[in-house]
Design a protein around this motif. Structure first.
Motif, PDB file in Angstrom:
ATOM      1  N   ASP A   1      67.806 -22.379 -59.343  1.00 52.72           N
ATOM      2  CA  ASP A   1      68.732 -23.471 -59.029  1.00 52.72           C
ATOM      3  C   ASP A   1      69.117 -23.393 -57.547  1.00 52.72           C
ATOM      4  N   PRO A   2      68.571 -24.283 -56.707  1.00 56.82           N
ATOM      5  CA  PRO A   2      68.879 -24.242 -55.270  1.00 56.82           C
ATOM      6  C   PRO A   2      70.366 -24.371 -54.971  1.00 56.82           C
ATOM      7  N   SER A   3      71.108 -24.979 -55.881  1.00 53.24           N
ATOM      8  CA  SER A   3      72.537 -25.175 -55.648  1.00 53.24           C
ATOM      9  C   SER A   3      73.380 -23.993 -56.138  1.00 53.24           C
ATOM     10  N   ASP A   4      72.740 -23.048 -56.824  1.00 53.66           N
ATOM     11  CA  ASP A   4      73.472 -21.887 -57.354  1.00 53.66           C
ATOM     12  C   ASP A   4      72.600 -20.647 -57.220  1.00 53.66           C
ATOM     13  N   ARG A   5      72.753 -19.947 -56.096  1.00 54.96           N
ATOM     14  CA  ARG A   5      71.934 -18.764 -55.823  1.00 54.96           C
ATOM     15  C   ARG A   5      72.421 -17.533 -56.590  1.00 54.96           C
ATOM     16  N   SER A   6      73.455 -17.690 -57.405  1.00 54.62           N
ATOM     17  CA  SER A   6      73.939 -16.566 -58.213  1.00 54.62           C
ATOM     18  C   SER A   6      73.350 -16.587 -59.620  1.00 54.62           C
ATOM     19  N   LEU A   7      72.472 -17.563 -59.898  1.00 56.16           N
ATOM     20  CA  LEU A   7      71.793 -17.673 -61.193  1.00 56.16           C
ATOM     21  C   LEU A   7      70.343 -17.254 -61.030  1.00 56.16           C
ATOM     22  N   ALA A   8      69.876 -16.359 -61.905  1.00 57.76           N
ATOM     23  CA  ALA A   8      68.491 -15.906 -61.816  1.00 57.76           C
ATOM     24  C   ALA A   8      67.868 -15.823 -63.209  1.00 57.76           C
ATOM     25  N   GLU A   9      66.629 -16.265 -63.290  1.00 57.85           N
ATOM     26  CA  GLU A   9      65.863 -16.093 -64.519  1.00 57.85           C
ATOM     27  C   GLU A   9      65.125 -14.759 -64.451  1.00 57.85           C
ATOM     28  N   LEU A  10      65.282 -13.963 -65.487  1.00 55.02           N
ATOM     29  CA  LEU A  10      64.679 -12.634 -65.557  1.00 55.02           C
ATOM     30  C   LEU A  10      63.453 -12.685 -66.459  1.00 55.02           C
ATOM     31  N   GLU A  11      62.392 -12.030 -66.029  1.00 52.42           N
ATOM     32  CA  GLU A  11      61.159 -11.990 -66.811  1.00 52.42           C
ATOM     33  C   GLU A  11      60.579 -10.579 -66.754  1.00 52.42           C
ATOM     34  N   VAL A  12      60.307 -10.000 -67.906  1.00 52.83           N
ATOM     35  CA  VAL A  12      59.765  -8.642 -67.989  1.00 52.83           C
ATOM     36  C   VAL A  12      58.486  -8.675 -68.817  1.00 52.83           C
ATOM     37  N   MET A  13      57.448  -8.031 -68.316  1.00 46.86           N
ATOM     38  CA  MET A  13      56.201  -7.934 -69.064  1.00 46.86           C
ATOM     39  C   MET A  13      55.732  -6.479 -69.087  1.00 46.86           C
ATOM     40  N   ILE A  14      55.670  -5.895 -70.281  1.00 44.89           N
ATOM     41  CA  ILE A  14      55.021  -4.599 -70.455  1.00 44.89           C
ATOM     42  C   ILE A  14      53.621  -4.908 -70.969  1.00 44.89           C
ATOM     43  N   ALA A  15      52.671  -4.901 -70.059  1.00 41.91           N
ATOM     44  CA  ALA A  15      51.323  -5.397 -70.371  1.00 41.91           C
ATOM     45  C   ALA A  15      50.473  -4.380 -71.119  1.00 41.91           C
ATOM     46  N   GLU A  16      50.664  -3.105 -70.828  1.00 39.69           N
ATOM     47  CA  GLU A  16      49.849  -2.070 -71.461  1.00 39.69           C
ATOM     48  C   GLU A  16      50.395  -1.760 -72.859  1.00 39.69           C
TER      49      GLU A  16
END
Length: 212
Positions: free
Chosen positions: A94-109
């Motif tokens: 969200d360009p208007s809210d730099r305090s919001l982040a989407e988190l993504e985790v991948m354990i591929a092995e």
């Protein structure tokens, strides 16, 4: 993102390092797997496209990426590319809210799944996001059939806020209120932050001139 281009984070069992060109072949191999494509809602890329993606992610002001290494192998001097188990990302959506982040985790092995690495890596990334980027709210988007990931984030106090049958995903959020922020930082207080370049030099010296 430039903020982590020379940052190494060493946790109890996982090490987070910046996504570099040397990591691309292993990452590309992972992303040819149909299960991982489905879990991450990704399309397969060519190796050249993957190299281009790696370069763009390092320069993108809205994306923060670390490659996840197995600390036991890494400490034993195993070549870094052979220690890779997955990746972890933050997206400033969200360009208007730099305090919001989407988190993504991948354990591929597969051999590292179900052993607590996802939890540790998520906590390390949230702590980094809070401390370095001032993140106040984390969001995750999980496929409806991915019960393991949903359970992981619910354990970390994320709450479901929506579900979409069209995109086959559910959205969970965590508002980083003062008590939760203290808890996250306390839980990751043992994490050591180092200069990735110095770490690489030290490993090269320890492994000697015959290192492949």
């Amino acid at each position: 993102m430039r903020v982590n281009e020379n940052t190494l984070l060493e946790g109890n069992r996982a090490v987070l390092v910046p996504y570099r060109r040397a990591h691309v072949p292993r990452y590309h191999l992972w992303m040819q797997n149909e299960e991982l494509q489905s879990l991450t809602a990704s399309e397969p890329l060519t190796l050249e496209q993957e190299y281009d993606m790696q370069r763009s992610w390092n320069q993108d002001a809205d994306k923060l990426t670390f490659i996840v290494l197995d600390r036991a192998q890494w400490n034993a001097g195993v070549q870094e590319e052979q220690c890779m188990m997955g990746d972890v990302n933050l997206f400033l959506t969200d360009p208007s809210d730099r305090s919001l982040a989407e988190l993504e985790v991948m354990i591929a092995e597969p051999r590292f799944r179900g052993k607590g690495f996802g939890t540790e890596v998520s906590m390390m990334m949230m702590s980094f996001g809070i401390s370095k980027l001032g993140i106040k709210k984390f969001q995750v988007k999980i496929g409806l059939e991915n019960a393991a990931s949903r359970a992981l984030f619910q354990k970390l106090h994320f709450l479901q806020v929506s579900s979409c049958d069209v995109f086959k995903e559910t959205t969970l959020e965590l508002n980083v209120e003062p008590l939760l922020q203290t808890w996250i930082l306390d839980q990751t207080s043992q994490v050591q932050e180092r200069d990735y370049r110095e770490s690489c030099k030290t490993r090269d010296q320890d492994q000697g001139p015959d290192r492949d």
